[in-house]
Design an enzyme around this catalytic site. Structure first.
Site, PDB file in Angstrom:
ATOM      1  N   ARG A  51       0.842  -1.178   0.000  1.00  0.00           N
ATOM      2  CA  ARG A  51       0.000   0.000   0.000  1.00  0.00           C
ATOM      3  C   ARG A  51       0.887   1.242   0.000  1.00  0.00           C
ATOM      4  NH1 ARG A  51      -3.953  -0.817   4.981  1.00  0.00           N
ATOM      5  NH2 ARG A  51      -4.748   1.198   4.246  1.00  0.00           N
ATOM      6  N   HIS A  52       0.284   2.365  -0.291  1.00  0.00           N
ATOM      7  CA  HIS A  52       0.963   3.657  -0.157  1.00  0.00           C
ATOM      8  C   HIS A  52       1.405   3.845   1.288  1.00  0.00           C
ATOM      9  CE1 HIS A  52      -2.680   4.845   1.929  1.00  0.00           C
ATOM     10  NE2 HIS A  52      -3.335   4.248   0.937  1.00  0.00           N
ATOM     11  N   ASN A 106      -5.666   8.416   6.689  1.00  0.00           N
ATOM     12  CA  ASN A 106      -5.486   7.232   7.542  1.00  0.00           C
ATOM     13  C   ASN A 106      -5.403   7.637   9.015  1.00  0.00           C
ATOM     14  OD1 ASN A 106      -3.285   5.604   5.124  1.00  0.00           O
ATOM     15  ND2 ASN A 106      -5.484   5.301   5.451  1.00  0.00           N
ATOM     16  N   ARG A 143      -1.429   9.767  -2.817  1.00  0.00           N
ATOM     17  CA  ARG A 143      -0.629   9.052  -1.820  1.00  0.00           C
ATOM     18  C   ARG A 143       0.232   7.941  -2.425  1.00  0.00           C
ATOM     19  NH1 ARG A 143      -6.109   8.478  -1.193  1.00  0.00           N
ATOM     20  NH2 ARG A 143      -7.056   6.395  -0.964  1.00  0.00           N
ATOM     21  N   GLU A 199      -8.318   3.329  -5.351  1.00  0.00           N
ATOM     22  CA  GLU A 199      -9.027   2.651  -4.269  1.00  0.00           C
ATOM     23  C   GLU A 199     -10.510   2.501  -4.597  1.00  0.00           C
ATOM     24  OE1 GLU A 199      -9.180   0.550  -2.247  1.00  0.00           O
ATOM     25  OE2 GLU A 199      -8.646   1.212  -0.220  1.00  0.00           O
ATOM     26  N   HIS A 223      -3.758   0.308  -2.865  1.00  0.00           N
ATOM     27  CA  HIS A 223      -4.612   0.641  -1.723  1.00  0.00           C
ATOM     28  C   HIS A 223      -5.155  -0.639  -1.101  1.00  0.00           C
ATOM     29  CE1 HIS A 223      -4.663   4.833  -3.241  1.00  0.00           C
ATOM     30  NE2 HIS A 223      -4.629   4.225  -4.416  1.00  0.00           N
ATOM     31  N   ALA A 225      -8.228  -2.120  -0.398  1.00  0.00           N
ATOM     32  CA  ALA A 225      -9.192  -2.977  -1.089  1.00  0.00           C
ATOM     33  C   ALA A 225      -8.611  -3.522  -2.386  1.00  0.00           C
ATOM     34  CB  ALA A 225     -10.485  -2.204  -1.364  1.00  0.00           C
TER      35      ALA A 225
END
Length: 507
Positions: free
Chosen positions: A254-255, A261, A304, A324, A389, A391
């Site tokens: 992920r980023h 977040n 991101r 995402e 991302h 998901a």
């Protein structure tokens, strides 16, 4: 008069508003208007038929087409507890030929059961099927039951490739348990010769010109396609023309941690937090240490992931498909805010997270369809780093690890952790590497009320023939040991009984 429609609360799709009982949900993808299909593998041993079968089944299940492999070799091991030598496969061994035919018929009975009573749409009949007589038997079976047939023949005459396949896969099979590799290799090559004598390749120019088929020649160097009948067959052809067997590594992460977040907000397009920027620098160091040749870097089009990739000082490609999941009206909200402002939507998502579609947004099911081109391109590439991302990463990971639709939305993909995926013979090895930069935990566990589990028939992952949803498994075939002519055991081998519970899949 136009029929009144009601919108499904979970999937947000329109359904007839009448008193008819709802049809059972058969699959995780679009319903196919065509008849169920039997995919018939063809080819000599050690030509990659089981590799293709398992990989194709994993892909079809992932896109939502219920598919299952029926490996006749597993049926044979179940019927014949002791494998002695290649003599069992000699064409003049009449008793063994009877057993092999009975095993094929038993597998076809299970194919029929799966496609007619267990909501299956595609069955992969994984065997050599090297003679026209055997293929004719399968065609008659399909015609009697209204099934379509698509043949996949794997042809390879490169002795180096065949020997490598035997060493990497065949010598570890239950047939050669407790055998030394030299004797096992010699026996398996003699087994191949038993098939070679009677092998009748598919002939799309003459004898088999009316059949739907694809020939995969020399591990994908060339292809020959004949009479593709429908959409699903064209997708199968496209998929097979994109896969390769070259060694490679795929990295998923992920980023870095984002400002949203930190605030517990979903979606949006915020930048990296301070810790997220530290992760980007740590990722740069990690990638350098891997010493990868021609590494491709892919990101989404959101800020991101691009900020994370910029720290690598490498060229990268932006994919809108990697954005995402779209949370629709819930974008840039915390879960607490969603619970307060959209209590019904919050509860519906917990009921069925895979199918649930955010109002004006997407579901995991939608995301899988959006990511199919990414999977195709990943299959074509060699070493790739995908910065994406939560998901999105779950969907990609579910494809490579053959996870079900029920499991997919709850796969753990923590921030600041790289997953290293290495394709192996019949699956994918995964290694989780934390880069030791603290980050918030964005994972939501499955609610207790949703832990009852789905109908086992709706699981998307491919299974061995014995992995039926029945609580008490019934024997599929009787023992044929009394029919088998006793032959001398291989030197250096101790025959052992094959357990009736077949080994599970690599995941």
């Amino acid at each position: 008069m136009p029929m009144e429609l009601t919108q499904s609360r979970i999937q947000k799709i329109w359904l007839p508003n009448d008193n008819r009982p709802a049809l059972p949900r058969r699959s995780c993808g679009p319903q196919l208007a065509n008849s169920p299909t039997v995919i018939v593998m063809v080819g000599l041993p050690a030509r990659g038929k089981t590799y293709i079968s398992k990989k194709l089944t994993r892909y079809l299940n992932w896109i939502g087409v219920p598919t299952k492999v029926f490996n006749v070799g597993e049926y044979r091991r179940e019927a014949v507890k002791h494998y002695s030598s290649y003599d069992f496969f000699r064409p003049d061994n009449e008793e063994a030929m009877k057993v092999r035919r009975q095993c094929a018929l038993a597998a076809l009975r299970d194919v029929k059961l799966y496609l007619t009573e267990e909501a299956g749409q595609i069955a992969v009949f994984d065997a050599t099927n090297t003679t026209r007589e055997r293929r004719g038997m399968i065609l008659n079976f399909a015609k009697e039951n209204g099934f379509k047939v698509f043949f996949i023949e794997s042809v390879c005459n490169d002795p180096t490739v065949v020997a490598t396949n035997v060493m990497e896969v065949k010598l570890s099979s239950p047939d050669y348990r407790d055998c030394n590799s030299t004797d096992a290799m010699e026996d398996f090559m003699k087994r191949i010769n038993c098939y070679q004598a009677s092998y009748q390749p598919l002939d799309p120019d003459d004898y088999d010109r009316e059949l739907s088929l694809i020939k995969v020649i020399d591990v994908g160097r060339r292809f020959l396609v004949n009479r593709v009948q429908d959409h699903i067959q064209s997708r199968i052809v496209y998929y097979l023309m994109n896969i390769h067997v070259q060694p490679r590594t795929i990295y998923l992460c992920r980023h870095g941690e984002s400002e949203f977040n930190l605030k517990g907000k979903i979606g949006g397009d915020s930048g990296l937090s301070n810790r997220g920027k530290k992760f980007a620098l740590a990722l740069n160091k990690f990638v350098g240490e891997q010493n990868l040749k021609d590494l491709k870097v892919w990101t989404s089009q959101l800020k991101r992931t691009i900020q994370t990739a910029e720290a690598l000082q490498l060229p990268y490609e932006q994919w809108k498909a990697l954005n995402e999941i779209d949370a629709g009206v819930c974008e840039e909200m915390t879960y607490e805010e969603i619970r307060e402002q959209h209590p019904e939507e919050f509860a519906l998502r917990d009921q069925d997270k895979y199918y649930y579609r955010y109002p004006s947004g997407e579901s995991y099911q939608d995301l899988v369809q959006r990511l199919e081109p990414v999977i195709m391109e990943l299959e074509r590439q060699e070493n790739v780093l995908v910065i994406c991302h939560q998901a999105v990463m779950r969907c990609l990971l579910a494809y490579f690890l053959d996870k079900s639709a029920d499991e997919m939305p709850y796969l753990k993909c923590p921030l600041h952790t790289v997953l290293k995926l290495t394709p192996v013979a019949y699956g994918c090895r995964v290694e989780s590497i934390s880069l030791n930069i603290e980050a918030v935990n964005t994972h939501r566990e499955r609610p207790e009320e949703a832990k009852k589990g789905p109908n086992p028939l709706m699981r998307r992952n491919s299974v061995t023939p014995l992995a039926s949803p029945e609580p008490t498994k019934k024997p599929r075939i009787n023992s044929f040991e009394e029919h088998v002519a006793v032959s001398s055991a291989l030197p250096g081998c101790v025959p052992q009984e094959v357990p009736t519970q077949l080994p599970g899949q690599v995941s």
